[in-house]
Design a protein around this motif. Sequence first.
Motif, short mmCIF file in Angstrom:
data_model
loop_
_atom_site.label_atom_id
_atom_site.label_comp_id
_atom_site.label_asym_id
_atom_site.label_seq_id
_atom_site.Cartn_x
_atom_site.Cartn_y
_atom_site.Cartn_z
N GLU A 179 0.83 -1.22 0.00
CA GLU A 179 0.00 0.00 0.00
C GLU A 179 0.86 1.26 0.00
OE1 GLU A 179 -2.53 -0.40 3.33
OE2 GLU A 179 -3.98 -1.74 2.32
N ASP A 180 1.96 1.22 0.78
CA ASP A 180 2.87 2.38 0.76
C ASP A 180 3.46 2.58 -0.62
OD1 ASP A 180 2.34 2.74 3.42
OD2 ASP A 180 4.09 1.58 4.10
N GLU A 181 3.88 1.49 -1.24
CA GLU A 181 4.43 1.60 -2.60
C GLU A 181 3.37 2.13 -3.58
OE1 GLU A 181 5.95 -2.17 -3.65
OE2 GLU A 181 7.66 -2.10 -2.26
N LYS A 182 2.12 1.65 -3.37
CA LYS A 182 1.05 2.13 -4.24
C LYS A 182 0.85 3.64 -4.09
CE LYS A 182 -3.90 1.53 -5.00
NZ LYS A 182 -5.14 0.86 -4.52
N ASP A 183 0.86 4.12 -2.83
CA ASP A 183 0.71 5.57 -2.61
C ASP A 183 1.86 6.35 -3.25
OD1 ASP A 183 -1.56 5.03 -1.19
OD2 ASP A 183 -0.53 4.97 0.76
N GLN A 184 3.08 5.82 -3.09
CA GLN A 184 4.22 6.51 -3.70
C GLN A 184 4.12 6.54 -5.21
OE1 GLN A 184 7.74 4.60 -2.24
NE2 GLN A 184 7.37 5.20 -0.09
N LEU A 185 3.67 5.39 -5.79
CA LEU A 185 3.51 5.36 -7.25
C LEU A 185 2.42 6.32 -7.71
CD1 LEU A 185 3.79 1.51 -7.86
CD2 LEU A 185 5.42 3.25 -8.59
N ILE A 186 1.34 6.41 -6.94
CA ILE A 186 0.27 7.35 -7.31
C ILE A 186 0.78 8.78 -7.27
CG2 ILE A 186 -1.94 8.28 -6.54
CD1 ILE A 186 -2.65 5.42 -5.63
N LYS A 187 1.55 9.09 -6.25
CA LYS A 187 2.12 10.46 -6.16
C LYS A 187 3.05 10.74 -7.32
CE LYS A 187 2.00 10.50 -1.10
NZ LYS A 187 2.84 10.49 0.11
N ARG A 188 3.89 9.73 -7.63
CA ARG A 188 4.83 9.93 -8.72
C ARG A 188 4.10 10.11 -10.05
NH1 ARG A 188 9.51 5.70 -8.52
NH2 ARG A 188 9.68 6.72 -6.48
N VAL A 189 3.01 9.34 -10.24
CA VAL A 189 2.24 9.46 -11.48
C VAL A 189 1.59 10.84 -11.57
CG1 VAL A 189 0.17 8.61 -12.63
CG2 VAL A 189 1.85 7.00 -11.78
N GLU A 190 1.08 11.33 -10.45
CA GLU A 190 0.47 12.68 -10.45
C GLU A 190 1.50 13.75 -10.80
OE1 GLU A 190 -2.60 13.61 -10.18
OE2 GLU A 190 -3.36 11.56 -9.99
N GLY A 457 10.10 26.86 1.90
CA GLY A 457 9.13 25.78 2.07
C GLY A 457 8.00 25.80 1.07
N TYR A 458 8.12 26.63 0.03
CA TYR A 458 7.04 26.73 -0.96
C TYR A 458 6.86 25.41 -1.73
CZ TYR A 458 4.52 28.16 -5.14
OH TYR A 458 3.63 28.23 -6.16
N SER A 459 7.96 24.84 -2.17
CA SER A 459 7.88 23.59 -2.98
C SER A 459 7.34 22.43 -2.14
CB SER A 459 9.26 23.24 -3.54
OG SER A 459 10.19 23.07 -2.47
N ASN A 460 7.81 22.32 -0.86
CA ASN A 460 7.31 21.25 0.01
C ASN A 460 5.83 21.41 0.29
OD1 ASN A 460 9.85 20.08 0.19
ND2 ASN A 460 10.43 21.38 1.94
N THR A 461 5.42 22.65 0.51
CA THR A 461 4.00 22.91 0.78
C THR A 461 3.15 22.54 -0.43
OG1 THR A 461 4.67 24.72 2.22
CG2 THR A 461 2.36 24.65 1.55
N GLN A 462 3.67 22.86 -1.61
CA GLN A 462 2.93 22.52 -2.82
C GLN A 462 2.76 21.01 -2.96
OE1 GLN A 462 4.69 24.09 -6.33
NE2 GLN A 462 2.94 23.58 -7.67
N GLU A 463 3.85 20.26 -2.69
CA GLU A 463 3.77 18.79 -2.77
C GLU A 463 2.80 18.24 -1.73
OE1 GLU A 463 7.67 17.29 -2.36
OE2 GLU A 463 8.33 17.93 -4.36
N GLU A 464 2.82 18.82 -0.52
CA GLU A 464 1.92 18.35 0.52
C GLU A 464 0.47 18.61 0.15
OE1 GLU A 464 1.20 16.39 4.07
OE2 GLU A 464 3.11 16.72 3.04
N LEU A 465 0.20 19.79 -0.45
CA LEU A 465 -1.16 20.09 -0.88
C LEU A 465 -1.63 19.12 -1.97
CD1 LEU A 465 -1.00 24.02 -0.95
CD2 LEU A 465 -2.38 22.61 0.59
N GLU A 466 -0.72 18.80 -2.88
CA GLU A 466 -1.07 17.84 -3.93
C GLU A 466 -1.40 16.47 -3.32
OE1 GLU A 466 2.23 17.83 -6.51
OE2 GLU A 466 1.77 19.79 -7.44
N ARG A 467 -0.60 16.05 -2.32
CA ARG A 467 -0.84 14.76 -1.69
C ARG A 467 -2.19 14.74 -0.96
NH1 ARG A 467 -0.11 12.34 3.13
NH2 ARG A 467 0.66 14.24 4.11
N VAL A 468 -2.50 15.85 -0.24
CA VAL A 468 -3.76 15.92 0.49
C VAL A 468 -4.95 15.90 -0.47
CG1 VAL A 468 -5.18 17.39 1.97
CG2 VAL A 468 -2.76 17.07 2.49
#
Length: 675
Positions: A179-190, A457-468
């Motif tokens: 499941e963790d790998e699936k989440d990482q793959l989904i994030k990478r695909v996005e 922290g702009y880039s990290n925040t953007q990635e976190e928003l995308e993940r949420v």
Amino acid sequence: MSEQLKFIVEQLNKDPFKKSFNLITFDSLEPMQLLQVLNDVLAEIDPKQAMDIREEMPEQTVKRMSSLLGMLKYKPPGNQSDVSSFRQGLVSGSKPVVHPILYWLLQRVPELKKRAYLARFLMKIEVPAEFLQDDVINDTYHQYEDLVEGFKTFHKECEHLRTSGFSTAEIRRDISAMEDEKDQLIKRVERLRKRVESVSNHQRMLEQARQLRVEKEKEESLTHQKKEQKNQLFQAEQRLLRLQQQLKDLRQAAADANPESLMKRLEEKIKINSYMVSEKLPKELEGMRCTVQYLQKVSSEPAMGHADLQELEDKIRGVDSQINHLIEKRMMRNDPIDDKLTLYRQQASIIFRKKESKAEELQEAREELAAAERELKQRTSQTQGLYGEEVIRGDELKRLVGKLRSKGTVYKKKRQEIAELTAEYGVLQRTEEVLKRRHETVQQKLQTMEAEKGISGYSNTQEELERVSAIKSELDEKKGRTLDDMSEMVKKLNSMIAEKKSALAPIITELRSLRQHRGLSQEYEEKKTQYESCAAGLESNRSKLELEVKALREEVAQNENRYHHINSMSEIIEMQMERAAEEMKAYVSSDPQERKKTIRDVYMKNIAEQELLGKKLREEQKLVRENHGANMEQMKMWRDLEQLMECKKQCFIKAQNQVSIGRVIQEGGEDRLVL
């Protein structure tokens, strides 16, 4: 016994009992307390047995414990084989009865727990046959048997899964990691999708990539189908070659065969089989039956003592003397017709023995052929079970070896390509590491630039928003799916309820009509009583007939035993008569060499030799008796001479000792004079 008590006390002091006994306290327990300990152990094996035996009648306690011990397959020791004495000891709480039960139970508690658990579901309920005539009860009983069989299969599968080495913890860890790998793959695909969206003509490129993947999958499936078809073609070619060879062999056999030879072979086979069936096998069977009867007779008779053996030996001697008397009478008669018949009998017996030996050889050859065919079938089935193909022979094996050699060269080429690909893979891994380092440096520079511009922290925040946002979309989809599933389930339940109601409506109406006819129950009871009385009468008649049949069978068996015994005795007497005839023929023969072979001449010769030997021994005995007095006198004189010489020897030794002592004393006196 002390080791047994020690083991029982140790096990009772452990979990789950925790009794805190020692050898003295356990040995001094009252019978009621000892039975309570036994009941606690049985309750650990089967929780239904947990109760206080003081609240239960002793007969019920013994019945309950005996049924459970019987279900657990407990066998009392040899001195407690009597069931009544065993139950009496169990009622009174006797130590010689209870201690072995505790020792046996505590040795195998896990195994007995499993057996008691399975017995609850596998011990079938006994339903009388007259109740099974009812269709509803019969159907219910069949459903019950099907459920028992289903439980057996599920239990076997469960045990197999338990012993297969799989653990739920490992499976859960694997699922969480996946499941963790699936989440990482989904994030990478996005991320990749967002990057690709900025590129022009990205939809066309994605469509082409999708078509490329589909074509590759088709190519893989086609290659797989091609391999399967090649294997099927190869197997079909092999089967064709085998069938062609079989056809060739059959044609050759048909060309060599003509009706006369076939008829001759069939006649020979029929003769051999008829001889085996009509002569050899019945004789072997009869011999085996006689042997079994003799063995049964010997086993049934009591042990024989020395007096019985002596009596049997006397009977044998009497029968032998009668046979010798009859032989002498026949020899004195000297009938020439019997002499000719004995010659033919000997020839017939020789031919019969040869025939029997050949038949035995044929039987052994047939058994060896059947064993070889069975082994061949077994090996063929094993190879088919392992590889799913038939056994290859002859030219097919040579072709297969050639194909394997060609495939070996292809394998070497592929192996070289794999080595090149692994080298290229190492280069790519190194390139990936270099790119990762560059990416890290770029990220560090980006963070420093963001800090300089005041937007750290702009880039990290953007990635976190995308993940949420991705997680939120997934949750929304799951909620929608669960609501749809629940609505579909409600619809299915409503439809099932309506179907059941419609199916039960005619049955309910029929049941209402049947309840009105309550008078049938009384008629059923009357018919039942009539049936039971008739069945009891038939059962009594059947038991009487069974006793009569048993008595008649025993009488037939006794008569058969008597017949076989008389038949075997007659055969033995016939053999002895034949031996006597041969002896008579040799005795009256004109050939001196043949006459020397007779048993009478041999015995007469042995008797003469023994008489000569006895005469010599008597002469020696007479000579010994005559010389006994003189020899004893001479022996006495030699003993006296020996004693005299021994006395002289002792005197000489004493004189020598005295002379040596005098010399020592004389030497001591001279020494004193010198001083």
